[in-house]
Design a protein around this motif. Sequence first.
Motif, short mmCIF file in Angstrom:
data_model
loop_
_atom_site.label_atom_id
_atom_site.label_comp_id
_atom_site.label_asym_id
_atom_site.label_seq_id
_atom_site.Cartn_x
_atom_site.Cartn_y
_atom_site.Cartn_z
N UNK A 172 0.66 -1.14 -0.21
CA UNK A 172 -0.23 0.09 0.11
C UNK A 172 1.29 1.34 0.12
N UNK A 173 2.21 1.18 0.69
CA UNK A 173 2.91 2.50 0.21
C UNK A 173 3.79 2.84 -0.59
N UNK A 174 3.99 1.57 -0.98
CA UNK A 174 4.39 1.64 -1.73
C UNK A 174 3.39 2.24 -3.11
N UNK A 175 2.55 1.82 -3.33
CA UNK A 175 1.29 2.66 -3.98
C UNK A 175 1.23 4.11 -4.14
N UNK A 176 1.32 4.41 -3.01
CA UNK A 176 1.13 6.11 -2.74
C UNK A 176 2.13 7.02 -3.26
N UNK A 177 3.67 6.36 -2.55
CA UNK A 177 4.61 6.53 -3.25
C UNK A 177 5.09 6.40 -4.63
N UNK A 178 4.16 5.91 -5.56
CA UNK A 178 4.51 5.46 -6.65
C UNK A 178 6.13 4.71 -6.79
N UNK A 179 6.24 3.84 -5.77
CA UNK A 179 7.66 3.25 -5.45
C UNK A 179 7.92 2.85 -7.19
N UNK A 180 8.91 2.07 -7.95
CA UNK A 180 9.83 1.54 -9.39
C UNK A 180 10.29 0.51 -8.71
N UNK A 181 9.14 -0.99 -9.15
CA UNK A 181 9.22 -2.03 -8.52
C UNK A 181 9.14 -3.67 -9.61
N UNK A 182 9.39 -5.03 -9.61
CA UNK A 182 8.90 -5.23 -10.70
C UNK A 182 8.13 -5.94 -10.76
N UNK A 183 7.17 -6.33 -12.23
CA UNK A 183 6.22 -6.21 -12.47
C UNK A 183 5.20 -7.24 -11.43
N UNK A 184 5.25 -8.01 -11.19
CA UNK A 184 4.82 -8.99 -10.02
C UNK A 184 4.00 -8.64 -9.15
N UNK A 185 5.20 -7.28 -8.94
CA UNK A 185 4.80 -6.92 -7.34
C UNK A 185 4.11 -5.12 -7.64
N UNK A 186 4.02 -4.85 -8.43
CA UNK A 186 2.67 -3.94 -9.60
C UNK A 186 2.06 -4.46 -9.84
N UNK A 187 1.55 -5.20 -10.20
CA UNK A 187 0.18 -6.58 -10.17
C UNK A 187 -0.59 -6.51 -9.10
N UNK A 188 0.11 -7.03 -8.17
CA UNK A 188 -0.11 -7.22 -6.75
C UNK A 188 0.03 -5.97 -5.80
N UNK A 189 0.30 -4.96 -6.56
CA UNK A 189 -0.13 -3.30 -5.62
C UNK A 189 -1.36 -2.94 -6.48
N UNK A 190 -1.96 -3.41 -7.62
CA UNK A 190 -2.73 -3.02 -8.34
C UNK A 190 -4.09 -3.51 -8.02
N UNK A 191 -3.94 -4.62 -7.60
CA UNK A 191 -5.36 -5.91 -7.55
C UNK A 191 -5.65 -5.21 -6.24
N UNK A 192 -4.38 -5.06 -5.22
CA UNK A 192 -4.72 -4.20 -3.58
C UNK A 192 -5.37 -3.62 -3.73
N UNK A 193 -5.30 -2.38 -4.09
CA UNK A 193 -5.44 -1.01 -4.28
C UNK A 193 -7.23 -0.96 -5.66
N UNK A 194 -7.05 -1.53 -6.07
CA UNK A 194 -8.46 -1.69 -6.93
C UNK A 194 -9.70 -2.31 -6.08
#
Length: 217
Positions: A156-178
């Motif tokens: 959640x914090x990574x999404x708020x800070x828009x951190x650059x991360x591997x794609x699988x973490x970005x997908x997990x972030x997107x699913x969590x936020x949505x």
Amino acid sequence: MMNKVIERISREGILLQKHYSDSYQYGYHADKQMITYPALDNLQNPQNVFTLAHELGHHYQGQQGNSFFRIFSNLGRMKHLLGVICFVFVLWEEVQAWLIGWKICKEEHINTQGFWEIAIKSVLTYLKFFFIQLLGVGKAIVSLYIAIVFSIKFLLVSEELNLTQPQWLLDARGSLVSSSKSYGEVVSETFFIVLTTWVFTMLMFLGMRILIHISRR
């Protein structure tokens, strides 16, 4: 007095062997048909007489042919979740071996004064080991829950800070936020899934051990 127990062990074709280690305990090794004992122990000591009779009791248990019981007992001696689940088999195996040991002493006309004090003390050490295992499993579960809490918070914090991360973490972030679920609901569901997977893996391991045993018969 000791000769009667040793002679009976010899008649059963069991090797009695010393083990040179300060921390070593008495043990019966079914695969080798052998009983081991600490090399510096005085086998004339009544406590050691009773303990040898107990180990011989384990030998007689093996002759009863309850191999499935033996599988669960061996799993109960492992230091993980299956050790806790299968501990009751270990406890019964130890109690039964002491009962057989009592019978052996009676048959060999050995003075059994103090036998049950030693037997109870031995069984209590297994109960202590069980509670230590149970505490360890409890700590592992709590640690797992804390790890999930912080992992989801990190996403959640990574999404708020828009951190650059591997794609699988970005997908997990997107699913969590949505997701329409609350933070607490996501944590609870994730914890339940991971914990269930862990227990299922342990049960699968148990099933594989049983199948391997059946295939070798």
